[in-house]
Design a protein around this motif. Structure first.
Motif: not given
Length: 428
Positions: A359-374
């Motif tokens: 996540t710190s390196n810009g890969l946030e998609f995997p930890v983005k849930w259906e509520d659109q939060g990270t």
């Protein structure tokens, strides 16, 4: 001469990749706990019926069979999904053979399928999705075999596959529409004039009929469920984001399926299979039009991975084998870095550190849930935690109720995960 006798080496290679896929899942299946959805389907297995509000009945039957034959541990309940996932890889290899691919094509296609984060993430949980993918792949394969041989038995097998697919997940209807649409657009449309298609339709309809009757007799709860799903989740899905995820979720393995899409569109040697390209495009259009989740489309990818393997054989045919296989390894190697994101091979503490790094390196998609939060972990991993503790707390509270009142006591839960956990862990 049997099929194996004609292709012994190729079948052994295909089986080898299927076993690798199975091994990956069996190695990690017992980590963490039951997924929220697994608890729902396990509860359904205690109330077998021809339908449920959320899903058709196939997954409840699979859950009942797993519990009866293998037991009710986390590992046991994930055996059949893992086997189905391995079978999808095997069918991908058979797809390559059906389109006249050779050894290198099989290696490229099957390796990409094994390493694709999409198929790793969806290939081990006790959910309808992996079986849905399997019936999509079987349906497309039987279509290709019929185009090759013109044998009517493949049409009937297609009917069986579609019928079972409809009992698994209603998204099978989307794929059927796409397949028929792809054929109508392609030069192969004349195959649909065969009267045996009516028999295939009848076979699929008869298999699906019990669930249809159940839905009608219960006021079509699937409609209210879809309306709830649309209001709570689908309306918040960004079509552009979904389109982007078609590429991101397969990571570097996307190179293979994209090659297959382009190859089938422009090649002449395998032009009779161009309907696969059209069908895939129609699946994507329907997915975006209805704000569907990206994983709804995963079952359409194996046929493109197969075509991609053939394309890579054409492109790299003049290169020496060591360099050719080395190039495939280089293409797919980046996907290896994503394995901890999609398969629970690490301890949970190590997994959290891994997500913190990505996540710190810009890969946030995997930890983005259906509520659109990270969040700190993926939604699937989070949904595997804490259920036994919830059941323990519920049990503690229940034991405090006077004995004479317990028989009249009802436990009210907030969601099906909590209800399923209390049901499953009650014996403990």
């Amino acid at each position: 001469m049997s099929f194996y006798s004609r292709h012994p080496k190729e079948v052994q290679i295909i089986a080898g990749f299927a076993l690798i896929k199975l091994f990956i899942h069996l190695l990690s299946n017992s980590h963490y706990g039951f997924h929220r959805d697994e608890l729902l389907y396990m509860a359904m297995s205690e109330h077998l019926d021809w339908g449920y509000k959320e899903v058709p009945p196939f997954i409840a039957g699979i859950s009942w069979f797993s519990y009866t034959v293998f037991g009710d541990s986390v590992f046991a309940m994930r055996i059949l999904p893992s086997l189905a996932s391995a079978l999808i890889v095997f069918m991908t290899g058979l797809f390559v053979l059906a389109m006249n691919g050779r050894t290198f094509s099989i290696v490229a296609a099957c390796a990409a399928m094994v390493i694709s984060p999409s198929f790793l993430a969806s290939g081990y949980l006790l959910q309808p999705v992996v079986f849905d993918q399997l019936f999509w792949v079987l349906s497309a394969y039987f279509m290709v075999k019929h185009l090759q041989t013109r044998k009517t038995n493949y049409i009937y097998l297609l009917g069986v596959s579609v019928g079972l697919g409809m009992l698994t997940k209603y998204t099978m209807a989307l794929f059927v529409i796409a397949l028929i649409g792809g054929l109508l657009i392609s030069p192969q449309r004349k195959v649909l004039l065969n009267k045996d298609w009516l028999m295939a339709f009848a076979i699929a309809f008869i298999i699906f009929l019990p669930n249809l009757i159940w839905q009608l007799s219960h006021g079509m709860p699937v409609i209210s469920h879809m309306n709830e799903l649309k209001a709570s989740q689908l309306d918040y899905i960004d079509p552009l984001s979904t389109f982007t995820q078609l590429f991101i979720t397969h990571a570097s393995a996307s190179v293979v399926w994209l090659s297959g899409l382009i190859y089938l569109f422009f090649t002449k040697s395998n032009s009779r299979y161009i309907f696969i390209t059209y069908a895939f495009i129609l699946v994507v259009i329907l997915l975006l039009a209805f704000n569907g989740k990206v994983y709804y489309s995963f079952g359409a990818f194996p046929m493109l991975f197969a075509a991609g393997g053939i394309c890579m054989q054409k492109v790299m045919g003049s290169i020496t084998p060591p360099l050719r296989y080395g190039a495939v390894c280089l293409i797919l190697a980046p996907s290896l870095l994503l394995i901890p994101i999609v398969v629970p091979i690490l301890s949970f503490r190590s997994t959290l550190r891994f997500f913190e790094f990505t996540t710190s390196n810009g890969l946030e998609f995997p930890v983005k849930w259906e509520d659109q939060g990270t969040h700190d972990t993926t939604q699937d991993y989070a949904d595997m935690l804490g259920w036994e503790e919830i059941a323990k707390h519920a049990s503690t509270a229940y034991q405090k109720i006077p004995t004479e009142e317990r028989a009249k006591t009802t436990l009210i839960t907030d969601n099906y995960g909590q209800a399923g956990a209390i049901m499953h862990f009650s014996n403990k």
